[in-house]
Design a protein around this motif. Sequence first.
Motif, PDB file in Angstrom:
ATOM      1  N   UNK A  29      10.998  -2.638   3.057  1.00  0.00           N
ATOM      2  CA  UNK A  29      11.718  -3.741   3.701  1.00  0.00           C
ATOM      3  C   UNK A  29      11.639  -3.634   5.217  1.00  0.00           C
ATOM      4  N   UNK A  30      11.754  -2.417   5.744  1.00  0.00           N
ATOM      5  CA  UNK A  30      11.656  -2.221   7.187  1.00  0.00           C
ATOM      6  C   UNK A  30      10.283  -2.576   7.724  1.00  0.00           C
ATOM      7  N   UNK A  31       9.223  -2.258   6.956  1.00  0.00           N
ATOM      8  CA  UNK A  31       7.860  -2.554   7.401  1.00  0.00           C
ATOM      9  C   UNK A  31       7.641  -4.055   7.541  1.00  0.00           C
ATOM     10  N   UNK A  32       8.222  -4.844   6.658  1.00  0.00           N
ATOM     11  CA  UNK A  32       7.999  -6.294   6.672  1.00  0.00           C
ATOM     12  C   UNK A  32       9.061  -7.063   7.444  1.00  0.00           C
ATOM     13  N   UNK A  33      10.009  -6.378   8.060  1.00  0.00           N
ATOM     14  CA  UNK A  33      11.094  -7.072   8.762  1.00  0.00           C
ATOM     15  C   UNK A  33      10.612  -7.608  10.107  1.00  0.00           C
ATOM     16  N   UNK A  34      11.295  -8.657  10.638  1.00  0.00           N
ATOM     17  CA  UNK A  34      10.957  -9.153  11.984  1.00  0.00           C
ATOM     18  C   UNK A  34      11.098  -8.078  13.055  1.00  0.00           C
ATOM     19  N   UNK A  35      11.999  -7.118  12.823  1.00  0.00           N
ATOM     20  CA  UNK A  35      12.171  -6.052  13.807  1.00  0.00           C
ATOM     21  C   UNK A  35      10.915  -5.193  13.914  1.00  0.00           C
ATOM     22  N   UNK A  36      10.172  -5.045  12.804  1.00  0.00           N
ATOM     23  CA  UNK A  36       8.916  -4.290  12.848  1.00  0.00           C
ATOM     24  C   UNK A  36       7.904  -4.998  13.734  1.00  0.00           C
ATOM     25  N   UNK A  37       7.865  -6.330  13.653  1.00  0.00           N
ATOM     26  CA  UNK A  37       6.991  -7.101  14.549  1.00  0.00           C
ATOM     27  C   UNK A  37       7.413  -6.906  16.005  1.00  0.00           C
ATOM     28  N   UNK A  72      13.659   5.910  -5.403  1.00  0.00           N
ATOM     29  CA  UNK A  72      12.880   4.683  -5.249  1.00  0.00           C
ATOM     30  C   UNK A  72      13.582   3.690  -4.329  1.00  0.00           C
ATOM     31  N   UNK A  73      14.914   3.775  -4.250  1.00  0.00           N
ATOM     32  CA  UNK A  73      15.638   2.876  -3.346  1.00  0.00           C
ATOM     33  C   UNK A  73      15.264   3.159  -1.887  1.00  0.00           C
ATOM     34  N   UNK A  74      15.014   4.436  -1.562  1.00  0.00           N
ATOM     35  CA  UNK A  74      14.567   4.760  -0.211  1.00  0.00           C
ATOM     36  C   UNK A  74      13.189   4.168   0.055  1.00  0.00           C
ATOM     37  N   UNK A  75      12.335   4.190  -0.950  1.00  0.00           N
ATOM     38  CA  UNK A  75      11.020   3.579  -0.797  1.00  0.00           C
ATOM     39  C   UNK A  75      11.149   2.067  -0.589  1.00  0.00           C
ATOM     40  N   UNK A  76      12.096   1.443  -1.286  1.00  0.00           N
ATOM     41  CA  UNK A  76      12.343   0.007  -1.088  1.00  0.00           C
ATOM     42  C   UNK A  76      12.839  -0.268   0.334  1.00  0.00           C
ATOM     43  N   UNK A 115      17.870   1.727   8.395  1.00  0.00           N
ATOM     44  CA  UNK A 115      17.794   2.117   6.989  1.00  0.00           C
ATOM     45  C   UNK A 115      16.395   2.615   6.637  1.00  0.00           C
ATOM     46  N   UNK A 116      15.376   1.932   7.169  1.00  0.00           N
ATOM     47  CA  UNK A 116      13.996   2.344   6.900  1.00  0.00           C
ATOM     48  C   UNK A 116      13.725   3.723   7.482  1.00  0.00           C
ATOM     49  N   UNK A 117      14.223   3.981   8.691  1.00  0.00           N
ATOM     50  CA  UNK A 117      13.998   5.284   9.317  1.00  0.00           C
ATOM     51  C   UNK A 117      14.726   6.388   8.549  1.00  0.00           C
ATOM     52  N   UNK A 118      15.963   6.130   8.154  1.00  0.00           N
ATOM     53  CA  UNK A 118      16.717   7.114   7.367  1.00  0.00           C
ATOM     54  C   UNK A 118      16.003   7.413   6.049  1.00  0.00           C
ATOM     55  N   UNK A 119      15.508   6.368   5.405  1.00  0.00           N
ATOM     56  CA  UNK A 119      14.801   6.553   4.142  1.00  0.00           C
ATOM     57  C   UNK A 119      13.486   7.293   4.359  1.00  0.00           C
ATOM     58  N   UNK A 120      12.809   7.000   5.459  1.00  0.00           N
ATOM     59  CA  UNK A 120      11.559   7.694   5.770  1.00  0.00           C
ATOM     60  C   UNK A 120      11.796   9.194   5.934  1.00  0.00           C
ATOM     61  N   UNK A 121      12.860   9.562   6.652  1.00  0.00           N
ATOM     62  CA  UNK A 121      13.179  10.981   6.826  1.00  0.00           C
ATOM     63  C   UNK A 121      13.511  11.630   5.487  1.00  0.00           C
ATOM     64  N   UNK A 122      14.241  10.896   4.622  1.00  0.00           N
ATOM     65  CA  UNK A 122      14.573  11.437   3.302  1.00  0.00           C
ATOM     66  C   UNK A 122      13.308  11.645   2.465  1.00  0.00           C
ATOM     67  N   UNK A 177       0.836  -1.204   0.000  1.00  0.00           N
ATOM     68  CA  UNK A 177       0.000   0.000   0.000  1.00  0.00           C
ATOM     69  C   UNK A 177       0.873   1.257   0.000  1.00  0.00           C
ATOM     70  N   UNK A 178       1.910   1.256   0.842  1.00  0.00           N
ATOM     71  CA  UNK A 178       2.840   2.390   0.870  1.00  0.00           C
ATOM     72  C   UNK A 178       3.484   2.576  -0.498  1.00  0.00           C
ATOM     73  N   UNK A 179       3.879   1.470  -1.122  1.00  0.00           N
ATOM     74  CA  UNK A 179       4.488   1.534  -2.456  1.00  0.00           C
ATOM     75  C   UNK A 179       3.545   2.184  -3.458  1.00  0.00           C
ATOM     76  N   UNK A 180       2.294   1.733  -3.460  1.00  0.00           N
ATOM     77  CA  UNK A 180       1.354   2.249  -4.456  1.00  0.00           C
ATOM     78  C   UNK A 180       0.964   3.695  -4.182  1.00  0.00           C
TER      79      UNK A 180
END
Length: 606
Positions: free
Chosen positions: A154-162, A146-150, A327-334, A119-122
């Motif tokens: 990846x961060x959203x679906x990682x075990x760390x997100x759980x 787009x790499x930041x979006x990737x 990486x996900x947080x850095x990309x989110x800020x970018x 959903x975030x991607x779309x």
Amino acid sequence: MLSRAADFVRTRIGALRASIDRFFNLPPEQLETFSAAQMMSRGPQSLRTHVMLIVGFSAAINLLYLAPSLYMLQVYDRVIPTSGVLTLVLLSVVLIASLAVLALLDSIRSRLLARASVRVERLAADAVIEEGMRARRAGAQPEATSRDLDNLRTGITSPAAAGLLDLPWTPLFIIICFVIHFWIGVLAIVGAVIILLLALANERSSRDSISRLSSLAARFYSASDADLNAAETIHALGANSRFRHRRGKARADFVGAQTDVAITGAGYSSITKATRMLLQSAALGLGAFLAVQREISPGAIIAATILTARAFAPVEQIVGGWRQLGMAHTSYLALRKLFAAMPTSMARTPLPTPEGRLELEQISATAPDGRTLALQGVSLQIEPGEVVGVIGPSGAGKTALARVLANAATPRMGAVRLDGARYADWDEEALSRHIGYLPQRIDLFDGTIADNISSFVPRTPETSEAIGESVVAAAIEAGAHDLILRLPRGYETELGPSGSGISPGQAQRIALARALFGQPCVLVLDEPNSHLDQEGEAALAVAIQRVRARGGVVVVVAHRAGIIGIVDKLLVLRDGRVIEYGPRQSVLAKIQAAAAPKSAPVGARS
């Protein structure tokens, strides 16, 4: 009865999973996409339902994690002392059912996270591409790609997100530890604080490394793509080994940054795991001591061990997957910075089809690097049916003028008007239909020849025939029709990345057809004959005359006399300023007069 109950639960869970799949996997045409400005205001609200569902499932999952502890407590405190086999069977059935539901809910939560990432991607992909292209047009590097979006997905679906989702439930397990015994609760709090401090230390030590890795990744991949695009030139220069060395060094720096992050994360992950095992064993030892002192029951020993382990597990997951989260947080800020920096878009009132009268009012513009001032105070007017040639020395601002006229670049100051309306007053897509542009650098794209000529206008069964006719008409007007028919599959010939597969001369004539597609009233040509042979240049001259005949405006940047000879007016630029502008013969006469040596005064010595 148990079989029917299991079937009922399985059916309801299956229906729930199907509903979630339908909700989160809408086809693209049914899913709203946001621009950059909309992403800042409406994007979070669009994801609110997803977040609420994920939080709800996390709550249910963590409550069900209590089942093993309660089971152990009841087995040791009730079943064993009373030899209650029937009680054991019933407790085991309840435990099995609870764990089955737990597994199903955990699976559904994983699906929710995966669908949320899609959903975030779309929602964001179109805005990221839009703002990235806008930044490149301005001669700047985009804040995010787009790499930041990737990375974010990846961060959203990682075990760390759980682990992050489970972390708020750690206090519940600690409270239950206090219910079992005060000192077990104290041990749980001390352990949670120790593991949390380890997580904070991990974040602090890896913050700079992750930021450096993100920056190096963007530069490395961008430079590598540029080298691959220039592979022929590099080979012709005999610089293969030098470029490999340069790129190898850059890759070594990139891999080094990756390794630093991985080593730091692995070290803290190992320490956290060992600490968690030590604390779990301490809980077992403390429980045994308290049981010996008759302060808790034997069942409470096992329950306390399981509860403390569960209390520490989310933090351990977060520490183990900190690189992905970082990486996900850095990309989110970018991404936030990218969206926040871009101007708010607004709906434009549709304007009538223009005749083609162009006015430039005190235009100042930068070169493609976004820093050098290439045009300074340029003002002129071009009437419908006129062909204007632009000449001047290298660096005079000819390409900058062509970019501004084609709306490929936004002027720093001043305005360009089409039939009195500023370019900024037009909807960008509507304006592009009235302007044909052939840039100095020919950019064709992977796809068919027909798609390149039509600029990939979407085709439907109702519009396919009309678009095909317009493609052929543009090719004929550009004198490229016969050339295209000689290609292996004619208009359906597939081009490779960057339009590879045809010669520069063929590419230039196909790009001219693209500029003429839809019969625009303004045609901007920047060095349109740089790769053309005599036949191609003749076809170009005919195409320009046809545009003039139908009342269009043509602005052509050229040096060859064959093109200059058919223009109505000449514009002479030097250092970004207008030196001369007027009828071709008049301007040429002034240039020749200025270039001719002055006559020696009478009586002068030889």
